[in-house]
Design an enzyme around this catalytic site. Sequence first.
Site, PDB file in Angstrom:
ATOM      1  CE  LYS A  55      -4.150  -2.020   2.025  1.00  0.00           C
ATOM      2  NZ  LYS A  55      -5.175  -1.914   3.069  1.00  0.00           N
ATOM      3  CG  ASP A  91      -9.141   0.501   4.121  1.00  0.00           C
ATOM      4  OD1 ASP A  91      -9.930  -0.277   3.546  1.00  0.00           O
ATOM      5  OD2 ASP A  91      -7.943   0.230   4.332  1.00  0.00           O
TER       6      ASP A  91
END
Length: 261
Positions: A55, A91
């Site tokens: 990420k 998220d």
Amino acid sequence: MRHSLSPTVQNAAFRALDLDWVFVAFEVPEGRAGGAIDAVRALGIDGLSVTMPHKSAVATAVDRLSPDASALGAVNCVVRRGDELVGENTDGSGFLAALAADTGFEPAGRRCAVVGAGGAARAVVLALARAGAEEVRVVNRTPDRAEAAASLAGTVGRVGAERDLAGADLIVQATSVGMADRAGAVPFDPDLLHPGQVLAELIYQPAETALLAAARARRLTVANGLGMLVHQAAIAFEHWTGQSAPLATMTAAVSARLAAG
Ligand code: NAP
């Protein structure tokens, strides 16, 4: 990666809307994220999901970052916009959408506590602050990481101690304690919980952790991590296709896959 739920949930959504898209999982060795993004450019792939450990590396490999991805230094979704690859992080917005849908809790003006300071916790801390929380207190085993996560919430961010959880309106359990390999473990003393509070657990497997069961027994409003999982995937789907995600189909697909083990 081999256990990723993303192909299941995204392919179910593509089928439901009769879209000519397919989601395929590729295993990328650590340190090779930049090469994978070059391949995405060369192959003309329209979007992708990114999972650990890539990420942060993907955040430096794309052409542009969304405000959330930039603040977090982490990308979980890449979208092609014209000639550019844009790094997003879904998220936090997925968490907020699930929180509203599953518990009705509105963070604006409320005292929120996040237990944990890893990647998921950081996204939640930022999202709660952006949603207008009065306070976002981060409680974590490693104090330095709590400090770094709390700073994402700017002036409303604080480092907290376990006893502070009793004073929070919302408690988000964002550690990995209680996952299937350590089922039964709890990350803090459930006796700190009381009716009127909301407990959002980010773990979805098991569906009911020992902490969630203890909170339910104490008459809190509770939600597990399934909603966040589905909503962050739905937001990625909408970035890629420009169409509303079929949430019920996606939830059913994930639930069936989790039930199958
Ligand atoms: P991570 O970056 O590895 O962070 C793990 C966190 O758990 C850290 O704060 C760590 O504390 C804490 N922790 C681990 N073991 C502990 C222990 N024995 N005692 C106390 N604290 C402990 O992981 P992550 O990616 O943030 O994921 C965290 C959880 O969220 C996982 O269960 C994951 O499945 C879930 N998650 C769910 C979704 C969803 O869509 N529902 C999305 C992402 C993640 P230290 O800082 O002290 O090491």
